[in-house]
Design a protein around this motif. Structure first.
Motif, mmCIF file in Angstrom:
data_model
loop_
_atom_site.group_PDB
_atom_site.id
_atom_site.type_symbol
_atom_site.label_atom_id
_atom_site.label_comp_id
_atom_site.label_asym_id
_atom_site.label_seq_id
_atom_site.Cartn_x
_atom_site.Cartn_y
_atom_site.Cartn_z
ATOM 1 N N UNK A 26 15.446 -8.922 4.896
ATOM 2 C CA UNK A 26 15.931 -9.059 3.511
ATOM 3 C C UNK A 26 15.892 -7.709 2.798
ATOM 4 N N UNK A 27 14.869 -6.921 3.034
ATOM 5 C CA UNK A 27 14.771 -5.589 2.417
ATOM 6 C C UNK A 27 15.951 -4.709 2.825
ATOM 7 N N UNK A 32 21.014 -1.991 1.483
ATOM 8 C CA UNK A 32 22.415 -1.723 1.825
ATOM 9 C C UNK A 32 23.354 -2.058 0.658
ATOM 10 N N UNK A 33 22.996 -3.054 -0.153
ATOM 11 C CA UNK A 33 23.821 -3.441 -1.302
ATOM 12 C C UNK A 33 23.636 -2.517 -2.498
ATOM 13 N N UNK A 35 22.281 1.147 -3.726
ATOM 14 C CA UNK A 35 21.836 2.508 -3.381
ATOM 15 C C UNK A 35 20.810 3.066 -4.365
ATOM 16 N N UNK A 36 20.610 2.423 -5.487
ATOM 17 C CA UNK A 36 19.725 2.983 -6.512
ATOM 18 C C UNK A 36 18.292 3.159 -6.007
ATOM 19 N N UNK A 37 17.850 2.274 -5.105
ATOM 20 C CA UNK A 37 16.493 2.398 -4.561
ATOM 21 C C UNK A 37 16.350 3.703 -3.773
ATOM 22 N N UNK A 38 17.318 3.966 -2.907
ATOM 23 C CA UNK A 38 17.284 5.214 -2.108
ATOM 24 C C UNK A 38 17.463 6.435 -3.000
ATOM 25 N N UNK A 39 18.394 6.338 -3.947
ATOM 26 C CA UNK A 39 18.640 7.469 -4.836
ATOM 27 C C UNK A 39 17.373 7.846 -5.600
ATOM 28 N N UNK A 40 16.661 6.843 -6.121
ATOM 29 C CA UNK A 40 15.431 7.115 -6.861
ATOM 30 C C UNK A 40 14.357 7.691 -5.940
#
Length: 135
Positions: A26-27, A32-33, A35-40
Protein backbone atom coordinates in the motif's frame (compact mmCIF):
# COMPACT_ATOMS: atom_id res chain seq x y z
CA UNK A 1 27.89 -9.95 18.03
CA UNK A 2 30.09 -10.91 15.06
CA UNK A 3 27.65 -13.58 13.88
CA UNK A 4 24.68 -11.24 14.21
CA UNK A 5 26.23 -8.75 11.79
CA UNK A 6 28.06 -11.07 9.38
CA UNK A 7 26.02 -14.27 9.15
CA UNK A 8 24.08 -14.18 5.88
CA UNK A 9 21.73 -17.06 6.87
CA UNK A 10 20.85 -15.22 10.08
CA UNK A 11 20.28 -11.89 8.36
CA UNK A 12 18.38 -13.15 5.31
CA UNK A 13 16.40 -16.11 6.68
CA UNK A 14 13.43 -14.40 8.33
CA UNK A 15 10.39 -13.67 6.20
CA UNK A 16 8.23 -10.66 6.95
CA UNK A 17 4.69 -11.05 8.29
CA UNK A 18 1.83 -10.79 5.77
CA UNK A 19 0.57 -7.61 7.45
CA UNK A 20 3.94 -5.93 6.89
CA UNK A 21 3.97 -7.00 3.24
CA UNK A 22 0.45 -5.59 2.77
CA UNK A 23 1.47 -2.32 4.40
CA UNK A 24 4.53 -2.05 2.17
CA UNK A 25 2.46 -2.73 -0.95
CA UNK A 26 0.00 0.00 0.00
CA UNK A 27 2.88 2.39 0.76
CA UNK A 28 4.32 1.82 -2.71
CA UNK A 29 0.92 2.53 -4.30
CA UNK A 30 0.60 5.80 -2.35
CA UNK A 31 4.11 6.93 -3.24
CA UNK A 32 3.57 6.18 -6.92
CA UNK A 33 0.36 8.29 -6.94
CA UNK A 34 1.68 11.24 -4.95
CA UNK A 35 5.21 12.57 -5.58
CA UNK A 36 4.98 15.09 -2.74
CA UNK A 37 6.29 12.54 -0.21
CA UNK A 38 9.47 11.94 -2.24
CA UNK A 39 9.85 15.61 -3.09
CA UNK A 40 9.70 16.58 0.59
CA UNK A 41 12.17 13.84 1.49
CA UNK A 42 14.66 15.09 -1.13
CA UNK A 43 14.15 18.66 0.15
CA UNK A 44 14.98 17.44 3.67
CA UNK A 45 18.08 15.58 2.44
CA UNK A 46 19.36 18.68 0.66
CA UNK A 47 18.58 21.02 3.56
CA UNK A 48 20.13 18.72 6.18
CA UNK A 49 23.33 18.27 4.19
CA UNK A 50 23.61 22.05 3.74
CA UNK A 51 23.33 22.41 7.51
CA UNK A 52 26.00 19.75 8.02
CA UNK A 53 28.27 21.37 5.43
CA UNK A 54 28.23 24.54 7.51
CA UNK A 55 29.35 22.62 10.60
CA UNK A 56 32.40 20.63 11.67
CA UNK A 57 30.42 17.38 11.77
CA UNK A 58 32.16 14.72 9.61
CA UNK A 59 29.47 13.22 7.38
CA UNK A 60 29.26 11.17 4.21
CA UNK A 61 26.79 12.88 1.93
CA UNK A 62 24.73 11.90 -1.05
CA UNK A 63 21.72 13.78 -2.35
CA UNK A 64 20.06 10.51 -3.41
CA UNK A 65 19.76 8.72 -0.08
CA UNK A 66 18.08 9.64 3.20
CA UNK A 67 20.73 7.73 5.17
CA UNK A 68 23.46 10.10 6.35
CA UNK A 69 26.45 8.54 8.15
CA UNK A 70 28.23 10.73 10.69
CA UNK A 71 31.74 9.29 11.03
CA UNK A 72 32.97 9.59 14.62
CA UNK A 73 35.73 6.96 14.43
CA UNK A 74 36.07 5.82 18.01
CA UNK A 75 33.48 3.19 19.02
CA UNK A 76 33.05 4.31 22.64
CA UNK A 77 32.59 7.96 21.61
CA UNK A 78 30.09 6.92 18.94
CA UNK A 79 28.06 4.88 21.43
CA UNK A 80 28.15 7.73 23.97
CA UNK A 81 26.94 10.29 21.43
CA UNK A 82 24.17 7.93 20.32
CA UNK A 83 23.02 7.48 23.95
CA UNK A 84 23.19 11.23 24.62
CA UNK A 85 21.17 11.92 21.47
CA UNK A 86 18.57 9.38 22.59
CA UNK A 87 18.24 11.17 25.95
CA UNK A 88 17.53 14.35 23.97
CA UNK A 89 14.83 12.68 21.87
CA UNK A 90 16.80 11.57 18.79
CA UNK A 91 16.99 7.90 17.82
CA UNK A 92 20.28 7.63 15.92
CA UNK A 93 21.86 4.20 16.28
CA UNK A 94 25.61 3.65 16.34
CA UNK A 95 27.24 1.46 13.70
CA UNK A 96 30.40 -0.16 15.05
CA UNK A 97 32.79 -3.02 14.25
CA UNK A 98 32.22 -5.59 12.77
CA UNK A 99 29.58 -3.80 10.66
CA UNK A 100 32.22 -1.19 9.76
CA UNK A 101 36.03 -1.36 10.00
CA UNK A 102 37.64 -0.54 13.35
CA UNK A 103 38.21 3.19 13.65
CA UNK A 104 35.29 3.98 11.29
CA UNK A 105 32.41 3.88 13.81
CA UNK A 106 29.54 6.12 12.85
CA UNK A 107 26.07 7.29 13.63
CA UNK A 108 23.37 6.34 11.13
CA UNK A 109 20.91 9.18 10.59
CA UNK A 110 17.82 8.30 8.59
CA UNK A 111 15.84 11.28 7.35
CA UNK A 112 12.12 11.14 6.67
CA UNK A 113 9.82 13.33 4.65
CA UNK A 114 7.90 14.49 7.71
CA UNK A 115 10.91 15.87 9.58
CA UNK A 116 10.63 19.64 9.92
CA UNK A 117 13.38 22.16 9.26
CA UNK A 118 13.41 23.09 12.94
CA UNK A 119 13.92 19.42 13.90
CA UNK A 120 16.83 19.13 11.47
CA UNK A 121 18.35 22.37 12.78
CA UNK A 122 18.00 21.16 16.37
CA UNK A 123 19.68 17.86 15.49
CA UNK A 124 22.66 19.60 13.87
CA UNK A 125 23.11 22.01 16.79
CA UNK A 126 22.82 19.12 19.28
CA UNK A 127 25.32 17.03 17.28
CA UNK A 128 27.73 19.98 17.15
CA UNK A 129 27.55 20.41 20.91
CA UNK A 130 27.96 16.68 21.67
CA UNK A 131 30.86 16.24 19.24
CA UNK A 132 32.64 19.23 20.83
CA UNK A 133 32.05 17.84 24.33
CA UNK A 134 33.40 14.40 23.37
CA UNK A 135 36.53 15.83 21.74
Amino acid sequence: KLLRVTSRPYIFSASIPASVAAGLSQSIRIIMRDRSFRDQLFNNIEYFQKLLSGSKIPFIGSFRTPIIPIVIGDELRTIKISKDLYKKGFFIPPVIWPAVPKGKARLRITLMNHHTKSQLELLVSTLNRLCEEIN
